[in-house]
Design a protein around this motif. Structure first.
Motif, PDB file in Angstrom:
ATOM      1  N   VAL A   1      39.573  47.207  53.384  1.00 33.73           N
ATOM      2  CA  VAL A   1      39.810  48.532  52.790  1.00 33.73           C
ATOM      3  C   VAL A   1      40.855  49.303  53.594  1.00 33.73           C
ATOM      4  O   VAL A   1      41.720  49.987  53.025  1.00 33.73           O
ATOM      5  CB  VAL A   1      38.487  49.306  52.694  1.00 33.73           C
ATOM      6  CG1 VAL A   1      38.742  50.759  52.311  1.00 33.73           C
ATOM      7  CG2 VAL A   1      37.560  48.661  51.677  1.00 33.73           C
TER       8      VAL A   1
ATOM      9  N   VAL B   1      43.813  51.329  45.210  1.00 31.25           N
ATOM     10  CA  VAL B   1      42.467  51.862  45.010  1.00 31.25           C
ATOM     11  C   VAL B   1      41.571  50.842  44.293  1.00 31.25           C
ATOM     12  O   VAL B   1      40.414  50.620  44.677  1.00 31.25           O
ATOM     13  CB  VAL B   1      42.538  53.189  44.222  1.00 31.25           C
ATOM     14  CG1 VAL B   1      41.148  53.652  43.816  1.00 31.25           C
ATOM     15  CG2 VAL B   1      43.225  54.260  45.055  1.00 31.25           C
TER      16      VAL B   1
ATOM     17  N   LEU C   1      38.179  49.144  45.842  1.00 29.75           N
ATOM     18  CA  LEU C   1      36.867  49.218  45.182  1.00 29.75           C
ATOM     19  C   LEU C   1      36.266  47.831  44.977  1.00 29.75           C
ATOM     20  O   LEU C   1      35.057  47.636  45.161  1.00 29.75           O
ATOM     21  CB  LEU C   1      37.005  49.942  43.842  1.00 29.75           C
ATOM     22  CG  LEU C   1      37.361  51.434  43.916  1.00 29.75           C
ATOM     23  CD1 LEU C   1      37.553  52.018  42.517  1.00 29.75           C
ATOM     24  CD2 LEU C   1      36.277  52.203  44.672  1.00 29.75           C
ATOM     25  N   ARG C   2      37.082  46.872  44.601  1.00 34.89           N
ATOM     26  CA  ARG C   2      36.577  45.509  44.423  1.00 34.89           C
ATOM     27  C   ARG C   2      36.168  44.901  45.756  1.00 34.89           C
ATOM     28  O   ARG C   2      35.159  44.189  45.844  1.00 34.89           O
ATOM     29  CB  ARG C   2      37.640  44.638  43.754  1.00 34.89           C
ATOM     30  CG  ARG C   2      37.888  44.981  42.294  1.00 34.89           C
ATOM     31  CD  ARG C   2      38.951  44.060  41.701  1.00 34.89           C
ATOM     32  NE  ARG C   2      38.542  42.676  41.765  1.00 34.89           N
ATOM     33  CZ  ARG C   2      37.791  42.069  40.844  1.00 34.89           C
ATOM     34  NH1 ARG C   2      37.368  42.745  39.789  1.00 34.89           N
ATOM     35  NH2 ARG C   2      37.447  40.795  40.975  1.00 34.89           N
TER      36      ARG C   2
ATOM     37  N   ARG D   1      32.741  45.959  46.921  1.00 36.53           N
ATOM     38  CA  ARG D   1      31.643  45.281  46.220  1.00 36.53           C
ATOM     39  C   ARG D   1      31.515  43.820  46.633  1.00 36.53           C
ATOM     40  O   ARG D   1      30.737  43.072  46.044  1.00 36.53           O
ATOM     41  CB  ARG D   1      31.842  45.373  44.710  1.00 36.53           C
ATOM     42  CG  ARG D   1      31.728  46.794  44.165  1.00 36.53           C
ATOM     43  CD  ARG D   1      31.517  46.770  42.661  1.00 36.53           C
ATOM     44  NE  ARG D   1      32.647  46.176  41.965  1.00 36.53           N
ATOM     45  CZ  ARG D   1      33.669  46.866  41.462  1.00 36.53           C
ATOM     46  NH1 ARG D   1      33.705  48.194  41.609  1.00 36.53           N
ATOM     47  NH2 ARG D   1      34.644  46.252  40.830  1.00 36.53           N
TER      48      ARG D   1
END
Length: 213
Positions: free
Chosen positions: A16, A110, A114-115, A118
């Protein structure tokens, strides 16, 4: 993805951070994170995400450079020919395209972050294929043909069984042909006087009339 690396840092957090620096247009920071992932952590999943962040940054700057050359060159050309309105329009178009590229960089960064949070792959179009295919093939150690080749044991001959010839039917018994000899025909009676053949049991010759007995 809560997996931690060798230094106790979350691998997802490192990925990230790489995409965050990409969105902030900090290529040096992205390069540092990629170097840390490749040289320190050496995790396959993290390497793939970090490389996607680096390739996304490179793609953005290449696209910005190309559009700058195109629209900047057209603006200078129109300025030389004293078409200042067209030169100003090219400058505005180039600025608009640059804003669109930067917006696309933020959106992709972004979505990728986000992926990654997860526990999934960033899955950037085209970039994910390069990071997951060509890059992995390049960093994998190449083993020599002699070390990777497996010794194949020689083929063992199957036990040969006793083969029996198929039974042949008995040959027919050939018997010699039996020749039946006919009984000899009785000798013809002849007349003692004229040697003429006599008929049956006649006592007299029919030719000369002599008596046969």
């Amino acid at each position: 993805m809560m997996t931690k690396g060798k230094f106790g840092l979350s691998l997802a957090a490192i990925a990230v951070i790489a995409f965050g620096f990409a969105a902030l247009r900090q290529p040096q920071s992205v390069l540092l994170v990629v170097g840390f992932a490749l040289l320190a952590e050496r995790d396959e999943w993290l390497n793939r995400q970090a490389m996607q962040a680096l390739l996304l940054t490179i793609t953005y700057y290449l696209a910005e450079l190309v559009t700058g050359w195109i629209f900047g060159g057209l603006a200078r050309f129109f300025g030389w020919v004293e078409l200042y309105s067209a030169a100003g329009a090219m400058g505005k178009v180039g600025s608009f395209v640059g804003d669109v590229l930067y917006l696309a960089l933020i959106v992709f960064s972004v979505l990728a972050a986000l992926r990654v949070l997860r526990g999934k792959d960033a899955g950037l179009p085209f970039i994910a294929k390069i990071a997951g295919g060509d890059f992995e093939a390049a960093i994998k150690p190449k083993t020599g043909a002699t070390s990777s080749a497996q010794t194949v044991p020689p083929a063992q001959a199957a036990p040969v069984g006793v083969q029996y010839a198929p039974e042949q039917p008995p040959a027919p018994i050939q018997t010699a042909p039996v020749t039946v000899q006919a009984a000899p025909a009785p000798a013809a009676r002849l007349c003692p006087a004229c040697s003429a053949p006599l008929q049956g049991d006649s006592r007299f010759c029919t030719e000369c009339g002599a008596k046969t007995e």
